[in-house]
Motif scaffolding. Structure first.
Motif, short mmCIF file in Angstrom:
data_model
loop_
_atom_site.label_atom_id
_atom_site.label_comp_id
_atom_site.label_asym_id
_atom_site.label_seq_id
_atom_site.Cartn_x
_atom_site.Cartn_y
_atom_site.Cartn_z
N SER A 81 11.75 26.59 -9.52
CA SER A 81 11.94 26.90 -8.10
C SER A 81 13.40 27.21 -7.82
N GLY A 82 14.04 27.92 -8.72
CA GLY A 82 15.42 28.34 -8.52
C GLY A 82 16.46 27.39 -9.07
N THR A 83 16.08 26.15 -9.36
CA THR A 83 17.04 25.17 -9.89
C THR A 83 17.07 25.24 -11.40
N ARG A 84 18.27 25.36 -11.95
CA ARG A 84 18.37 25.49 -13.40
C ARG A 84 18.19 24.14 -14.08
N ILE A 85 17.32 24.13 -15.08
CA ILE A 85 17.15 22.92 -15.87
C ILE A 85 18.25 22.93 -16.92
N CYS A 86 19.04 21.85 -16.96
CA CYS A 86 20.17 21.79 -17.89
C CYS A 86 19.67 21.90 -19.33
N ASP A 87 20.51 22.48 -20.19
CA ASP A 87 20.13 22.64 -21.60
C ASP A 87 19.72 21.30 -22.21
N GLU A 88 20.49 20.26 -21.89
CA GLU A 88 20.21 18.95 -22.50
C GLU A 88 18.90 18.35 -21.99
N ASP A 89 18.37 18.92 -20.92
CA ASP A 89 17.09 18.42 -20.40
C ASP A 89 15.91 19.24 -20.88
N THR A 90 16.19 20.24 -21.74
CA THR A 90 15.07 21.07 -22.20
C THR A 90 14.51 20.56 -23.52
N ASP A 91 15.12 19.55 -24.09
CA ASP A 91 14.57 19.03 -25.35
C ASP A 91 14.20 17.55 -25.22
N MET A 92 15.14 16.66 -25.56
CA MET A 92 14.80 15.23 -25.54
C MET A 92 14.35 14.75 -24.16
N GLY A 93 15.04 15.27 -23.13
CA GLY A 93 14.76 14.75 -21.78
C GLY A 93 13.79 15.59 -20.98
N LEU A 94 13.11 16.51 -21.64
CA LEU A 94 12.25 17.45 -20.89
C LEU A 94 11.17 16.75 -20.06
N ARG A 95 10.46 15.85 -20.72
CA ARG A 95 9.35 15.18 -20.04
C ARG A 95 9.87 14.42 -18.80
N TYR A 96 10.95 13.67 -19.02
CA TYR A 96 11.52 12.87 -17.93
C TYR A 96 11.97 13.78 -16.78
N THR A 97 12.67 14.87 -17.16
CA THR A 97 13.22 15.78 -16.15
C THR A 97 12.12 16.41 -15.31
N LEU A 98 11.10 16.91 -15.99
CA LEU A 98 10.00 17.55 -15.26
C LEU A 98 9.25 16.52 -14.42
N GLU A 99 9.15 15.33 -14.96
CA GLU A 99 8.47 14.26 -14.21
C GLU A 99 9.24 13.97 -12.91
N GLN A 100 10.57 14.08 -12.98
CA GLN A 100 11.39 13.84 -11.79
C GLN A 100 11.39 15.02 -10.83
N LEU A 101 11.50 16.25 -11.39
CA LEU A 101 11.66 17.43 -10.54
C LEU A 101 10.35 18.09 -10.15
N ALA A 102 9.36 17.96 -11.00
CA ALA A 102 8.08 18.62 -10.71
C ALA A 102 6.93 17.79 -11.27
N PRO A 103 6.71 16.62 -10.68
CA PRO A 103 5.68 15.72 -11.23
C PRO A 103 4.29 16.34 -11.29
N GLU A 104 4.05 17.34 -10.41
CA GLU A 104 2.72 17.95 -10.38
C GLU A 104 2.39 18.67 -11.70
N LEU A 105 3.41 18.97 -12.49
CA LEU A 105 3.16 19.67 -13.75
C LEU A 105 2.44 18.78 -14.76
#
Lengths: 236, 420
Positions: free
Chosen positions: B394-418
């Motif tokens: 939704s226009g917000t950039r997911i940090c590089d460090e959140d695209t691997d180890m922290g992906l699940r946590y990050t998406l859970e925080q920013l887009a739990p519906e996923l």
């Protein structure tokens, strides 16, 4: 075996287990804690990451950019101005530059651009010119502005040449509108300049440039019945 | 002395498991600072970390490396359980080694049975590595080897005869020995209720030690929430003129913009993570091709992925099936990368072999070139970093460090519906 001896094994086992576990726990705790501290402390030398941007190549000298800036400003490409294109008198004024220097600015664009040739007193693009124009247009790469510098030769009156030059620039623009139908920003990309015979006529040496009639006889008259087109790879 | 050899083997195995588990945990914990770090990836315990550790990174970034990823950034690494368990097995092996034949049989049986558990877990993880990740990380292999040695030593020890008790003894066990003199019996003081209590106590100790490092880790994990939205946003949302590729499924619910390069290994891994987690299908994606190849991308002086421009055009030509073409490129990334390095004819032959001449005609079309150019200009208009992959939610950039180890946590925080 004495009772004391029987206890040695279990004691050793318990001691080793506790010691190993303790070392492990302390190390884990310390590793997590120091990561937490680093998280709160910004990196002293954070690796610089390149950021996507438009192209900027070596010919974008300060002088080139200065003239370019004036052209963009005066021809309505920058800002919300309604004005479209520049006529010879304007160019002479805003460029504040001699004919030779003006042409020299475009010399680095020899390989990037092309010269579209016209018949005498005509402004219609022939098939070869259209193809060359399309080739140049679709070879945009990272450029932001597309320049069209139309000219008319010395034959005829200055006013007739000015009008002819203007029509030639418009012919190029019309064809660009055909090939870039879905580009609402076309007007903001294309800079039109039409020169009569009073400013920046091309010398015969420009016949060597990539043009739409490579097999036809070229000279000072034909090379000025033309429109020079090129993307300009400079950030402004 | 012979009776001690199995426990020497078990001790060596346990120590190996402990050391490799330890380094694996340290690598994981280091990354909690959201920075780039080298990774331990060697069969030599204690070898220095290295940047060339793709298999170990792949394992670390995989969903199998940790549990509770939705609750903690990066989750709780499973190596922590190994760390605790191997600490127990080291201690127990030391006990059996020192006690030798005097160790009660029940302790050896207990060790023989529970000593198999790391091997069972290792077999499971080895299978996952092979089938799901396609590679074996050396640190993980170190744990597998340690587990195998531990299992061999522990089971072997079960069959070692206990030392016979002196005939002068008059206790209850002496009576039993008279009844069945061929069977080695447990000394009396540890008999009776101890037969049941001791194994239960050991099991409890094993369980506590296995869980304790995870508890310590979990209580210390820093809060990453303040950092999740700090990597920028799209300045200019995509419009029709940008000609981005729309990748939508019936499940799509969250607008996203993806920048990908068909020959980028990180993009491939990221894409696979999103697909495996079922997230990709729930994204209403605008796909922008961003090939790191200077043939079309003026932002690079040299091609990091030669041939990526041509493949990007093939993806564009896929139109409604763009995702299929992209996933084909990811699936055959190794051979396509080699073809790209070999030259255009090889790469074009590979594209033609799979997608036919029509695709090549489209790849050569000026409009395709124009579309790819617009994708690149879209990137430059938004001043995105010159790297791939990139995900804007939704226009917000997911940090590089959140695209691997922290992906699940990050998406859970920013887009739990996923994940619902």
């Amino acid at each position: 075996m004495s009772e004391n001896n029987k206890l040695v094994g279990p004691l050793v086992g318990v001691s080793v287990t506790l010691l190993t576990a303790l070392i492990g726990l302390v190390t884990v705790r310390s590793a997590v804690a120091s990561a937490g501290e680093r998280l709160l402390t910004p990196e002293a030398e954070k690796p610089q990451v390149a950021v996507a941007d438009q192209a900027e190549v070596s010919y974008c000298t300060p002088r080139f950019k200065e003239v370019l800036q004036r052209v963009l400003h005066s021809c309505g490409l920058s800002g919300e101005g309604q004005r479209r294109g520049c006529k010879p008198a304007d160019v002479k004024n805003f460029a504040s530059i001699s004919d030779e220097d003006f042409n020299a600015l475009f010399t680095p664009l020899k390989d990037r651009g092309a010269v579209l040739m016209f018949d005498t007193s005509k402004h219609e693009l022939d098939a070869a010119s259209k193809k060359l124009l399309e080739d140049r247009w679709f070879d945009r790469k990272g450029a932001r502005y597309f320049f069209v510098v139309a000219r008319a030769s010395k034959t005829g009156t200055p006013s007739k040449n000015r009008a002819l030059s203007h029509r030639r620039a418009n012919s190029v623009m019309f064809h660009l509108k055909e090939i870039a139908k879905d580009d609402p920003d076309l007007d903001k990309k294309v800079g039109l300049l039409w020169l009569g015979n009073e400013f920046a006529q091309l010398s015969k040496s420009y016949c060597d440039w990539n043009n739409s009639r490579p097999n036809k006889k070229c000279g000072e008259e034909p090379i000025n019945r033309s429109a020079f087109v090129s993307w300009v790879d400079c950030r402004l | 002395m012979k009776s001690r050899i199995p426990y020497v083997v078990a001790l060596i195995g346990s120590l190996l498991g402990l050391v490799f588990g330890f380094y694996s945990t340290l690598d994981y914990a280091e990354h909690l600072d959201r920075r780039l770090h080298d990774v331990h990836c060697s069969f030599i315990p204690g070898a220095a970390p290295t940047a060339e550790a793709e298999a170990c990174r792949a394992a670390m970034y995989s969903p199998y490396s940790a549990v509770m990823k939705e609750a903690y950034w990066g989750g709780i690494p499973i190596s922590l359980f190994a760390l605790g368990a191997f600490a127990f097995f080291v201690g127990f092996a030391a006990y059996l080694l020192v006690s030798g034949p005097n160790a009660p049989r029940r302790s050896r049986v207990f060790y023989g049975l529970v000593g198999l558990t790391p091997l069972l877990v290792s077999i499971g993880m080895f299978t996952i590595s092979l089938l799901k990740l396609g590679s074996i990380c050396k640190t993980c292999a170190g744990i597998y080897i340690g587990s195998t040695l531990l299992a061999i030593g522990a089971v072997w020890g079960m069959f070692v005869k206990a030392k016979p008790v002196a005939p002068s003894s008059t206790d209850e066990s002496d009576e039993r020995r008279r009844v069945a003199p061929t069977l080695p019996m447990t000394p009396a003081p540890s008999g009776g209720p101890m037969r049941v209590i001791a194994p239960i106590a050991w099991l409890v100790a094993l369980a506590v030690l296995t869980l304790l490092p995870s508890v310590v880790y979990a209580t210390g994990v820093p809060d990453h929430r303040p950092y999740l939205k700090q990597c920028g946003a799209l300045k200019k949302p995509a419009t029709k003129k940008d000609r981005l590729l729309s990748v939508v499924t019936p499940k799509s619910k969250r607008p996203a913009t993806l920048f990908e390069d068909p020959l980028c290994p990180t993009c491939k891994a990221f894409h696979e993570r999103l697909v495996r987690d079922g997230v990709f299908d729930k994204l209403k994606s605008d796909l922008a091709l961003f090939p790191l190849d200077n043939e079309c991308n003026w932002m690079l002086d040299t091609a990091l992925h030669p041939g990526a421009c041509t493949l990007s055009k093939a993806v564009i030509c896929g139109k409604d099936d763009a995702r299929l073409v992209l996933e084909w490129a990811y699936e055959h990334q190794e051979s396509l990368t080699a073809a790209g390095k070999a030259g255009q004819p090889q790469l074009r032959a590979a594209i033609k072999a799979r997608w036919g001449q029509k695709m090549l005609t489209c790849v050569d079309d000026k409009q395709t070139k124009e579309t790819l150019n617009r994708h690149l200009h879209f990137a430059s208009a938004n001043s995105i970093p010159v790297s791939t992959p990139q995900l804007f939610l939704s226009g917000t950039r997911i940090c590089d460090e959140d695209t691997d180890m922290g992906l699940r946590y990050t998406l859970e925080q920013l887009a739990p519906e996923l994940y619902r």
